[in-house]
Design an enzyme around this catalytic site. Structure first.
Site, PDB file in Angstrom:
ATOM      1  N   GLU A  32       0.765  -1.221  -0.047  1.00 23.90           N
ATOM      2  CA  GLU A  32       0.007  -0.085   0.149  1.00 23.90           C
ATOM      3  C   GLU A  32       0.708   1.188   0.070  1.00 23.90           C
ATOM      4  O   GLU A  32       2.069   1.268   0.368  1.00 23.90           O
ATOM      5  CB  GLU A  32      -0.826   0.124   1.325  1.00 23.90           C
ATOM      6  CG  GLU A  32      -1.717  -1.110   1.493  1.00 23.90           C
ATOM      7  CD  GLU A  32      -2.547  -1.290   2.759  1.00 23.90           C
ATOM      8  OE1 GLU A  32      -2.459  -0.113   3.442  1.00 23.90           O
ATOM      9  OE2 GLU A  32      -3.316  -2.082   2.916  1.00 23.90           O
ATOM     10  N   CYS A  79       8.688  49.993  -2.545  1.00 28.38           N
ATOM     11  CA  CYS A  79       7.933  49.077  -3.448  1.00 28.38           C
ATOM     12  C   CYS A  79       8.864  48.816  -4.882  1.00 28.38           C
ATOM     13  O   CYS A  79       9.053  49.876  -5.405  1.00 28.38           O
ATOM     14  CB  CYS A  79       6.572  49.363  -3.730  1.00 28.38           C
ATOM     15  SG  CYS A  79       5.840  48.613  -5.007  1.00 28.38           S
ATOM     16  N   LYS A  98      10.540   3.570   3.513  1.00 30.43           N
ATOM     17  CA  LYS A  98      10.448   5.103   3.666  1.00 30.43           C
ATOM     18  C   LYS A  98      11.219   5.486   2.366  1.00 30.43           C
ATOM     19  O   LYS A  98      12.655   5.124   1.888  1.00 30.43           O
ATOM     20  CB  LYS A  98      11.084   5.921   4.628  1.00 30.43           C
ATOM     21  CG  LYS A  98      10.379   5.988   5.803  1.00 30.43           C
ATOM     22  CD  LYS A  98       9.286   6.980   5.917  1.00 30.43           C
ATOM     23  CE  LYS A  98       8.878   7.331   6.935  1.00 30.43           C
ATOM     24  NZ  LYS A  98       9.537   8.149   8.182  1.00 30.43           N
ATOM     25  N   CYS A 134      -0.314  51.332  -7.178  1.00 31.31           N
ATOM     26  CA  CYS A 134       0.808  50.714  -7.721  1.00 31.31           C
ATOM     27  C   CYS A 134       0.441  49.762  -8.879  1.00 31.31           C
ATOM     28  O   CYS A 134      -0.493  49.249  -8.855  1.00 31.31           O
ATOM     29  CB  CYS A 134       1.280  49.961  -6.460  1.00 31.31           C
ATOM     30  SG  CYS A 134       2.514  48.805  -6.945  1.00 31.31           S
ATOM     31  N   CYS A 136       3.026  46.935  -0.191  1.00 32.89           N
ATOM     32  CA  CYS A 136       2.739  48.234  -0.833  1.00 32.89           C
ATOM     33  C   CYS A 136       1.497  48.881  -0.600  1.00 32.89           C
ATOM     34  O   CYS A 136       0.396  48.273  -0.925  1.00 32.89           O
ATOM     35  CB  CYS A 136       3.016  48.040  -2.311  1.00 32.89           C
ATOM     36  SG  CYS A 136       2.592  49.582  -3.212  1.00 32.89           S
ATOM     37  N   LYS A 189       2.178   4.671   1.416  1.00 35.02           N
ATOM     38  CA  LYS A 189       2.027   5.377   2.917  1.00 35.02           C
ATOM     39  C   LYS A 189       1.993   6.817   2.847  1.00 35.02           C
ATOM     40  O   LYS A 189       2.598   7.639   2.271  1.00 35.02           O
ATOM     41  CB  LYS A 189       3.654   5.253   3.595  1.00 35.02           C
ATOM     42  CG  LYS A 189       3.624   5.646   4.922  1.00 35.02           C
ATOM     43  CD  LYS A 189       4.916   5.197   5.538  1.00 35.02           C
ATOM     44  CE  LYS A 189       5.229   5.372   7.139  1.00 35.02           C
ATOM     45  NZ  LYS A 189       4.955   6.962   7.444  1.00 35.02           N
ATOM     46  N   ASP A 197       1.081  10.475   3.621  1.00 32.09           N
ATOM     47  CA  ASP A 197       1.861  11.487   4.611  1.00 32.09           C
ATOM     48  C   ASP A 197       0.588  12.253   4.996  1.00 32.09           C
ATOM     49  O   ASP A 197       0.428  13.480   4.584  1.00 32.09           O
ATOM     50  CB  ASP A 197       2.658  12.152   3.888  1.00 32.09           C
ATOM     51  CG  ASP A 197       3.733  12.767   4.829  1.00 32.09           C
ATOM     52  OD1 ASP A 197       3.731  12.426   5.954  1.00 32.09           O
ATOM     53  OD2 ASP A 197       4.811  13.598   4.514  1.00 32.09           O
ATOM     54  N   TYR A 225      -7.317   2.044   5.789  1.00 32.99           N
ATOM     55  CA  TYR A 225      -6.319   0.933   5.709  1.00 32.99           C
ATOM     56  C   TYR A 225      -6.208  -0.034   6.363  1.00 32.99           C
ATOM     57  O   TYR A 225      -5.468  -1.060   5.933  1.00 32.99           O
ATOM     58  CB  TYR A 225      -4.892   1.582   5.006  1.00 32.99           C
ATOM     59  CG  TYR A 225      -4.337   2.545   6.426  1.00 32.99           C
ATOM     60  CD1 TYR A 225      -4.010   2.293   7.583  1.00 32.99           C
ATOM     61  CD2 TYR A 225      -4.099   3.825   5.802  1.00 32.99           C
ATOM     62  CE1 TYR A 225      -3.555   2.976   8.425  1.00 32.99           C
ATOM     63  CE2 TYR A 225      -3.651   4.761   6.717  1.00 32.99           C
ATOM     64  CZ  TYR A 225      -3.433   4.196   8.006  1.00 32.99           C
ATOM     65  OH  TYR A 225      -3.074   5.404   8.932  1.00 32.99           O
ATOM     66  N   CYS A 233       6.613  50.580  -7.613  1.00 37.66           N
ATOM     67  CA  CYS A 233       6.248  52.008  -7.752  1.00 37.66           C
ATOM     68  C   CYS A 233       6.945  52.725  -6.853  1.00 37.66           C
ATOM     69  O   CYS A 233       6.728  54.179  -6.471  1.00 37.66           O
ATOM     70  CB  CYS A 233       4.878  52.152  -7.450  1.00 37.66           C
ATOM     71  SG  CYS A 233       4.354  51.975  -5.726  1.00 37.66           S
TER      72      CYS A 233
HETATM   73  S1  IVH Z   1      -0.784   0.680   8.405  1.00 40.34           S
HETATM   74  C1  IVH Z   1      -0.578  -1.317  12.766  1.00 40.34           C
HETATM   75  N1  IVH Z   1      -0.858   1.520   6.303  1.00 40.34           N
HETATM   76  O1  IVH Z   1       2.173   5.498   8.878  1.00 40.34           O
HETATM   77  C2  IVH Z   1      -0.578  -0.833  11.345  1.00 40.34           C
HETATM   78  N2  IVH Z   1      -0.067   2.897   7.961  1.00 40.34           N
HETATM   79  O2  IVH Z   1       4.649   4.872  10.908  1.00 40.34           O
HETATM   80  C3  IVH Z   1      -0.791   0.306  11.437  1.00 40.34           C
HETATM   81  N3  IVH Z   1       0.166   5.337   7.178  1.00 40.34           N
HETATM   82  O3  IVH Z   1       1.152   5.912  11.999  1.00 40.34           O
HETATM   83  C4  IVH Z   1      -0.634   1.468  10.008  1.00 40.34           C
HETATM   84  N4  IVH Z   1      -0.376   4.996   5.192  1.00 40.34           N
HETATM   85  O4  IVH Z   1      -0.477   6.914  10.130  1.00 40.34           O
HETATM   86  C5  IVH Z   1      -0.559   1.927   7.386  1.00 40.34           C
HETATM   87  N5  IVH Z   1      -1.394   2.479   4.039  1.00 40.34           N
HETATM   88  C6  IVH Z   1      -1.065   2.591   5.366  1.00 40.34           C
HETATM   89  C7  IVH Z   1      -0.780   3.847   5.776  1.00 40.34           C
HETATM   90  C8  IVH Z   1      -0.032   4.070   7.284  1.00 40.34           C
HETATM   91  C9  IVH Z   1       0.037   5.932   6.136  1.00 40.34           C
HETATM   92  C10 IVH Z   1       0.712   5.919   8.303  1.00 40.34           C
HETATM   93  C11 IVH Z   1       0.106   5.670   9.849  1.00 40.34           C
HETATM   94  C12 IVH Z   1       1.155   5.173  10.661  1.00 40.34           C
HETATM   95  C13 IVH Z   1       2.323   5.519  10.088  1.00 40.34           C
HETATM   96  C14 IVH Z   1       3.588   4.371  10.561  1.00 40.34           C
END
Ligand code: IVH
Length: 661
Positions: free
Chosen positions: A109, A401, A307, A424, A419, A111, A113, A219, A404
Site C-alpha cells: 500500500e 516598493c 521510506k 501601484c 505596498c 504510505k 503522509d 487502510y 512604484c
Molecule cells: S498501517 C498497525 N497503512 O504510517 C498498522 N499505516 O509509522 C498501522 N500510514 O501511524 C498502520 N499510510 O499513520 C498503515 N497504508 C498505510 C499507511 C499508514 C500511512 C501511517 C500511519 C502510521 C504510520 C506508520
C-alpha cells in the site's frame, strides 16, 4: 408520501451518490441533480426538525466550536510501524516473517503522509473519531472528521461495531490553495500538507475544518463484530463495500520481489499522485498469520514501512527577486542554480516572507538545501553555513516598493510587507476591481473583464483615471457597444455621489471593511480630516482598534494616496458627509436597556454607540424603554420586556437599526 419516509428515501439516495462519487469515483448523476436532492432534504428537515439525525448528510457541519479536544483512550493501542530504508531491509523483513509463517504474500500500500486516525462505527453510524496521540490516548476530533466528505457518516451495511484506522490528508492542490490564501492574508504558511492537515484537524471550530478540503483513506480494520475476514486483500474490498474511502493504489504481491517492484514503480509515480506519500507499507496478507507473529510494544511484526529517500538537493542561491503580488504583498523569490529535483528542473523558489529568510539565515551566494513542499512547491529548507566563503550577502526587506517606489508598510501580527499605494501598477487591477465592487463604489458594468482591458490598454493607469474616461474610448473596447459604453459612463458618474464611507471602503485600506468605514465616517466627516489624525485619535472612536488605526495612518501617510484622493475630489467624487447631523442624532429621545452577552460587542461599545447617536442607556426596563438589546443568558430583564411587549433586538437587529449592518 409521509415526510419521514421521503426524508429516509432522500438520505439513502444521497448516500448512494456519495458512495459512487467519493469512493468509486464514478458519479451516477450531475452535480446539479445531487444539489437538488440535498436541497429537498434540507428543506424537509427544516420543516420537520424532529426527524434530523446525526448521520443525515445535512449534518456534517453541526455543533459549535469547542474549548478544547477531550482525550480518548483507544480500546486497542494504535501501533506504529518499523521503518525500512533500503530494499535490503525489506528482504530482511521477509526472511524474519518466513521463520514463523508459511505464506509470504503481501499487500503493498502507499504510505500516505497525513495524520493517523481511528474511526469507530456502531450499528453502522459514525460514533467517534480520534487522533493517534501517543498510541494509547488520542484526541476526540469527531466534529471535525464529520466535515470530511469522503468519510461516510453511515456505512452502507450495518455492523454491530467496526473500528478502522486510516489517514487524514490534504490533497496537494488544496495545500497550494490554502498557502496562497494564507500568504495573501500575510499569515504564516504551512510547511507541508501533513502539517496543514494536522493544523486543520486541530481547529476548534468545525466550520474552519469544513472550509479546507481534507480527505481520507482507511487502510486497516482494528476490530470488527459481525463479520469474519481471512485476508488484508479481502478487508480492502470489504471496507470499500461498506462505503469507506480505500486507496485504489494497492497491490496484492505474491512475494517480496513483487513488493520491491511496487515500491520501484511508485518511487516514480508519486509525483503524479494528487496527494503526498512518503513511502510504501507492506503488510502480510493472511490475517491469521498476523496473529501468530504478534507485535512488539511499539509495532506489529507483520508489517513494515519502506521510506522513500528524502528528495533534497543542494544548490546555490544566486540572487533574490522581489515581487509585488496583486494585493500588494511584497515577497522574495530565490533565484537558484538549476537542479533536477522530484521530477522537474528547479531554478526558482518562493521564500514566502522576510521573516523566514532571517530565520533560516539565507544569504546570497549560499549553498542551500532544497526540497519540494507538498511534493510540488520548491522550497529552501536551510542554508549550509559551513560552505560559506565569506563573500555571501545578507538579504534585507526593501524599504520601497520595487514596482512604484512607495514606502513599504508592515502591520502588527503579520509576516508580510506590503505596498500601500492603491495605484501601484502591480496592484492596480485588483484595486480597481475592489473599488468598483458592490459594497464599495458600486459601479455597475465595471467588472474584471472591462478592467483587464482598461489597464492593459493603458486607458487607466491610476484609480482616478476612471473618472477621466470618455464614452468613445470605452466604445472601442471588446464586447462593448455604444449603449453599454453610455451605461458605464453613467454608472461611473453616479458613483461620484456615493457617501464618503463608500469611498473609504473602496480605497481598500487594510482592515477597514464596509462596517468600520461607516463608523469612521460618522465621526470623521471629511476624508481630508484623516490626514491629520494619529493612532490615538482614531482608537478613541468606538470599535476602532489599534490595528485599524495603524493601517489608516499608514495609508494616509503615503503621499501617492493623498494625491489620489485630491484628484478624485477635483474630479467631483464626494468626500464629505453632508447629512451627518441627522444621522448623528438618529437615536434622539430613545432609551435602551442592554441585557446578556452580545456575540461581538462589549457592553461598553454598545453603550457608546447608542450615546454617540443621541440615545440613552438605562439599567431598568419600564414602559418607557424604547428597545431592549438582548444577548446570551439575558436574565429577568428580558422576561419583563416580553411581559411589557417591548421591542427586543439581538445584536444583528441592533446594528441594523443603527444602519451599520
Ligand atoms: S498501517 C498497525 N497503512 O504510517 C498498522 N499505516 O509509522 C498501522 N500510514 O501511524 C498502520 N499510510 O499513520 C498503515 N497504508 C498505510 C499507511 C499508514 C500511512 C501511517 C500511519 C502510521 C504510520 C506508520
Amino acid at each position: 408520501m409521509e415526510v419521514s419516509s421521503r426524508i429516509k428515501e432522500l438520505r439513502e439516495e444521497i448516500q448512494k451518490h456519495d458512495y459512487h462519487y467519493y469512493i468509486l469515483d464514478a458519479p451516477l448523476i450531475s452535480d446539479a441533480s445531487y444539489d437538488r436532492l440535498m436541497q429537498e432534504l434540507k428543506k424537509l428537515e427544516e420543516e420537520c426538525p424532529q426527524y434530523i439525525t446525526a448521520d443525515s448528510p445535512t449534518q456534517r457541519v453541526a455543533g459549535k466550536a469547542s474549548e478544547k479536544f477531550s482525550p480518548v483512550r483507544h480500546r486497542f493501542p494504535l501501533l506504529s510501524l518499523d521503518n525500512a530504508f533500503s530494499y535490503q531491509d525489506l528482504l530482511e523483513f521477509d526472511r524474519r516473517v518466513g521463520r514463523v509463517t508459511r505464506t509470504l504474500s503481501y499487500m503493498a500500500e502507499l504510505k500516505i503522509d497525513g495524520v493517523s486516525i481511528a474511526l469507530v462505527y456502531e450499528n453502522g453510524v459514525l460514533l467517534n473519531a480520534a487522533t493517534r496521540g501517543d498510541g494509547l490516548v488520542g484526541e476526540d476530533v469527531t466534529a471535525n472528521i464529520r466535515t470530511i466528505k469522503t468519510i461516510p457518516l453511515r456505512l452502507r451495511y450495518s455492523l454491530p461495531r467496526l473500528e478502522v484506522r486510516g489517514e487524514i490528508f490534504m490533497p496537494k492542490q488544496e495545500f497550494i490553495r490554502l498557502n496562497e490564501e494564507k500568504e495573501e492574508k500575510g499569515e504564516r504558511v504551512f510547511a507541508n500538507p501533513r502539517n496543514a492537515a494536522a493544523g486543520s484537524l486541530r481547529q476548534l471550530d468545525p466550520r474552519i475544518t469544513a472550509g479546507r478540503a481534507l480527505s481520507a483513506f482507511v487502510y486497516d480494520i482494528i476490530y470488527m463484530e459481525g463479520q469474519n475476514l481471512a485476508e488484508q486483500q479481502e478487508a480492502w474490498h470489504f471496507m470499500q463495500e461498506l462505503g469507506l474511502p480505500v486507496n485504489p493504489e494497492v497491490r496484492f504481491c505474491a512475494d517480496i520481489n513483487a513488493v520491491l517492484a511496487f515500491t520501484e514503480e511508485y518511487a516514480e509515480k508519486r509525483h503524479e499522485l494528487p496527494y503526498e506519500i512518503d513511502g510504501v507499507v507492506v503488510k502480510l496478507n493472511t490475517l491469521a498469520e498476523r496473529e501468530e507473529l504478534g507485535a512488539t510494544a511499539r509495532s506489529p511484526r507483520w508489517a513494515m514501512a519502506y521510506k522513500f529517500p528524502a528528495e533534497e538537493k543542494e544548490t546555490r542561491l544566486l540572487g533574490v527577486e522581489i515581487n509585488v503580488g496583486r494585493t500588494g504583498i511584497i515577497a522574495p523569490t530565490a533565484l537558484l542554480e538549476p537542479v533536477f529535483l522530484a521530477g522537474t528542473t528547479v531554478s526558482r523558489a518562493s521564500m514566502h516572507n522576510f521573516d523566514l529568510v532571517k530565520e533560516k539565515d539565507l544569504r546570497i551566494g549560499d549553498m542551500v538545501l532544497l526540497h519540494k513542499a507538498g511534493d510540488i512547491i520548491p522550497e529552501i529548507i536551510a542554508s549550509l553555513p559551513e560552505k560559506r566563503s565569506g563573500e555571501e550577502r545578507v538579504i534585507m526587506p526593501p524599504e520601497n516598493c520595487p514596482a512604484c517606489d512607495s514606502k513599504v508598510a508592515r502591520f502588527a501580527g503579520e509576516v508580510a510587507y506590503r505596498c500601500e499605494n492603491i495605484n501601484c501598477p502591480a496592484r492596480l487591477k485588483e484595486s480597481l476591481i475592489f473599488f468598483a465592487s458592490r459594497g464599495a463604489m458600486d459601479i455597475d458594468g465595471l467588472g474584471s473583464a472591462v478592467i483587464e482591458q482598461l489597464v492593459d490598454k493603458e486607458m487607466v493607469k491610476r484609480i482616478d483615471d476612471l473618472y477621466r474616461l470618455r464614452e468613445e474610448e470605452i466604445t472601442a473596447l471588446e464586447r462593448m457597444g455604444p449603449k453599454s459604453a453610455a451605461n458605464l459612463i453613467k454608472a461611473i458618474d453616479e458613483s461620484k455621489s456615493r457617501p464618503p464611507s463608500r469611498l473609504l471602503t473602496a480605497l481598500g485600506i487594510r482592515h477597514i471593511g464596509a462596517r468600520s468605514a461607516k463608523i469612521l465616517s460618522r465621526h470623521i466627516h471629511d476624508i481630508d480630516d484623516f490626514y491629520k489624525l494619529g493612532v490615538e485619535n482614531l482608537t478613541s472612536i468606538p470599535e476602532i482598534g489599534p490595528k485599524m488605526a495603524e493601517s489608516i495612518v499608514n495609508f494616509f501617510a503615503e503621499p501617492r494616496n493623498r494625491e489620489t484622493i485630491e484628484n478624485l475630489k477635483a474630479l467631483g467624487v464626494n468626500t464629505r458627509e453632508e447629512a451627518i447631523e441627522a444621522g448623528e442624532q438618529l437615536l434622539q429621545g430613545k432609551t435602551f436597556v442592554l441585557t446578556g452577552t452580545l456575540p461581538s460587542l462589549t457592553r461598553q461599545q454598545a453603550s457608546e454607540m447608542i450615546e454617540s447617536r443621541g440615545g440613552k442607556v438605562s439599567n431598568s426596563v419600564s414602559k418607557k424603554t424604547s428597545y431592549v438589546v438582548a444577548g446570551d443568558d439575558p436574565g429577568s430583564k428580558l422576561d419583563k420586556a416580553q411581559q411589557l411587549g417591548l421591542t427586543i433586538l439581538d445584536e444583528a437587529g441592533f446594528l441594523n437599526l443603527l444602519g451599520l449592518s
